[in-house]
Design an enzyme around this catalytic site. Structure first.
Site, PDB file in Angstrom:
ATOM      1  N   LYS A 212     -16.142  21.547  25.505  1.00 32.46           N
ATOM      2  CA  LYS A 212     -16.568  21.185  24.146  1.00 32.46           C
ATOM      3  C   LYS A 212     -18.037  21.538  23.999  1.00 32.46           C
ATOM      4  O   LYS A 212     -18.938  20.707  24.132  1.00 32.46           O
ATOM      5  CB  LYS A 212     -16.334  19.699  23.867  1.00 32.46           C
ATOM      6  CG  LYS A 212     -16.310  19.398  22.369  1.00 32.46           C
ATOM      7  CD  LYS A 212     -15.202  20.178  21.678  1.00 32.46           C
ATOM      8  CE  LYS A 212     -15.273  20.081  20.180  1.00 32.46           C
ATOM      9  NZ  LYS A 212     -14.292  20.939  19.516  1.00 32.46           N
ATOM     10  N   SER A 405     -10.119  22.951  16.862  1.00 38.38           N
ATOM     11  CA  SER A 405     -10.576  21.569  16.846  1.00 38.38           C
ATOM     12  C   SER A 405      -9.888  20.806  15.701  1.00 38.38           C
ATOM     13  O   SER A 405      -8.682  20.645  15.718  1.00 38.38           O
ATOM     14  CB  SER A 405     -12.098  21.518  16.756  1.00 38.38           C
ATOM     15  OG  SER A 405     -12.587  20.344  17.358  1.00 38.38           O
TER      16      SER A 405
END
Length: 606
Positions: A212, A405
């Site tokens: 991430k 995402s």
């Protein structure tokens, strides 16, 4: 003593209160009148354009043996714009504006069956679209050729996207003084950590997932190994996609094409011709005669521009019956509230989903996702509404350029996920970002904040002091909880074990063909493939394709265009355009406070 006349320097004589009053009143009245005149002229001009657009009855007749001319200079977007958009007519400069994916595909399909269209002429240099949309338009051109009609491509220079599109043509011509930018793909990620440190801003980061990396530009000077790995996989996949199309056209293998890219040899027109990247070097004055020779016609070509051809209705979806396949567009960053030009708002989106759910004529829904994600809360709100829709009718997702995402979050509940061969998807991860501006305000600007509060953490999220370890732990708990929910939803929807999802998640982005191998995507294809799957799931053969508007409101659009026009006076021109990708990303930074499901910083591809 030096004399200065009646008054010393920098001294203004006092006016009488009566005189001062009338001067101020006159100035105020003048300003008020000028401001109202400016507003009046803007609105009069606007309504003249609106009336002109509404009253326009231009009829375009396509002559026999016409050649459809496509340039692709306008931005190619997923979601369609309003027909005869008065805002575009009033505010846009010549040659600007947007065209939707379905306009291109439908018009090309219509041209294949139109007896008056004898060929397509691609006048392209650098098509204004992403490789996912260009892939689908290119597919429509491949189908067009099956009608027996030819496609000819010409340009003064070809970008990588240009040569990607031109590779579908029967003949590819280049100006003898032009060039081809055939050099591979690179991805640049601006890193802001040194700048933030210099101005006294401290990023406070909490994340779940080693990949991430959306927070890396704020805390690091260089890409992490994990981020470099995933970006390399992504651009390598895109590059292979381009090479495969160019290889089909030129019959050159990938090793030979890579050697050309590494040597920049295609930049020279004669070498591009020698290597077979183009079929001929042609000056402008030679185009018409050579084109007619290729399509075996006499006289001069009768060009009909793509924008004119759309006025025949060629770019529209055909109305077939009362049964509908409804397209809902999720394009841009995901935010709470109402949509904007660049973002899809949860409130606007939910309304469109409810409308499609309750409309009995809608038999199935195709959700077209082109989003890097955004607000975790907004993504979840949109997800829950899609679950309710799925309980009543088939839901198929078509993934465009990005479905990452939060974009994957809202894709997850679909019966079938269809990704473009060039889609970037996945990035199942969560992060939190709070920018501490205390040093900036105190040490650089000289502003101190003194706080009065009723409880210990009443100034939580203030942004003008560093967060305590306890506050950071609360944020981490929220991020971990959101990530756990994300994993659980994907595991349920994709029929996978939660642990297995975690292995392929952790915020990692995936190129669509790889995503299909690991179960995040069901099949590769475009919007029209998703529509066919939706119709089959709904068991309907005759149907109309409709779409829901998820764009900004009338007054939002009016104020945005007025603001943009004023901004253009101070920041505009051709040179400023090169900074657009970076300026847009900086604008995104300002919205990154809180818990986010957002893909890594959008790399600038070139």
């Amino acid at each position: 003593m030096k004399e200065y006349g009646q008054y010393p320097p920098n001294y203004a004589p006092q006016r009488s209160s009566v005189k001062d009053f009338f001067l101020m009143m006159f100035a105020s009245m003048t300003g008020f009148i000028l401001a109202n005149l400016a507003i009046m002229f803007i609105f009069v001009g606007f309504f003249i354009v609106v009336i002109g657009a509404l009253s326009s009855t231009e009829t375009v007749a396509v002559e026999q043996e016409s050649v459809l001319k496509i340039s692709m200079r306008q931005d190619i977007v997923d979601a369609p714009k309003d027909d005869d958009d008065p805002f575009e007519m009033l505010f846009a400069e010549e040659g600007s504006g947007k065209r939707s994916l379905h306009e291109y595909v439908n018009a090309i399909n219509s041209a294949a069956e139109d007896d008056n269209i004898s060929a397509i002429f691609l006048d392209i240099s650098d098509p204004a679209g992403n490789l996912a949309n260009l892939e689908e338009i290119r597919g429509a051109l491949v189908e067009f050729k099956k009608s027996g009609k030819k496609i000819i491509a010409y340009s003064d220079f070809y970008s990588l996207r240009g040569i990607f599109m031109a590779s579908v043509a029967d003949k590819v011509w280049l100006n003898p003084r032009g060039n081809i930018i055939f050099k591979g793909l690179a991805a640049e990620t601006p890193m802001f950590s040194d700048m933030l440190r210099a101005i006294g801003v401290e990023p406070q980061v909490i994340r779940a997932g080693k990949y991430k990396s959306a927070v890396e530009p704020f805390v690091m000077r260089n890409l992490s190994p994990e981020n470099r790995e995933q970006l390399q996989a992504y651009i390598s996949g895109l590059w292979k996609s381009v090479l495969s199309k160019v290889s089909d056209k030129t019959k050159l293998d990938e090793a030979r094409l890579n050697a050309m890219a590494d040597s920049l040899s295609a930049y020279d027109p004669s070498l591009a011709l020698k290597h077979g990247l183009v079929d001929g070097l042609v000056y402008h004055h030679q185009i018409d005669s050579l084109l007619m020779k290729e399509i075996k016609k006499e006289g001069k070509p009768k060009y009909v521009k793509f924008e004119k051809y759309l006025k025949t209705g060629a770019g529209n979806f055909d109305y077939v019956s009362g049964d509908e396949i409804r397209i809902i567009y999720a394009q841009g960053d995901i935010i709470t509230g109402k949509s904007t030009e660049e973002s899809i708002g949860s409130e606007t989106f939910v309304k469109a989903v409810i409308d499609a759910t309750e409309d009995e004529s809608v038999k199935a829904v195709v959700l077209r996702v082109d989003s890097p994600g955004g607000s975790a809360l907004a993504s979840d709100i949109m997800y829950r509404q899609l679950e309710l829709l799925k309980a009543k009718k088939p839901l198929i997702v078509s993934q465009g350029n990005y479905a990452a995402s939060g974009g994957y979050y809202i894709s997850s509940p679909a019966d079938v996920i269809v990704a473009s061969p060039n889609t970037l998807t996945g990035s199942i991860g969560v992060f939190g970002l709070i920018l501490n501006t205390q040093k900036l305000m105190r040490d650089k600007i000289g502003v101190n904040f003194d706080t009065v509060k009723t409880n210990r953490y009443a100034d939580f999220f203030t942004g003008v002091r560093p967060m305590s370890q306890f506050e950071l732990s609360v944020m981490q708990m929220s991020v971990d909880s959101t990530y756990d929910t994300f994993l659980a939803l994907v595991a349920k929807d994709r029929k996978m074990k939660k642990e297995a999802v975690h292995e392929i998640a952790q915020g990692r982005i995936w190129f669509a063909p790889d995503a299909m191998k690991i179960g995040l995507v069901d099949t590769l294809g475009g919007l029209y493939d998703a529509i066919k799957i939706a119709a089959a799931k709904a068991k309907v053969k005759d149907y109309s394709i409709t779409y829901s508007s998820t764009s900004e409101s009338f007054f939002q659009k009016l104020m945005r265009n007025l603001e943009a026009r004023v901004s253009a006076l101070f920041w505009g021109g051709e040179r400023a355009k090169m900074f657009d990708p970076y300026m847009k990303e900086i604008e995104r930074i300002s919205r990154l406070n809180g818990i986010m499901t957002l893909m890594p910083f959008s790399p600038v591809l070139f």
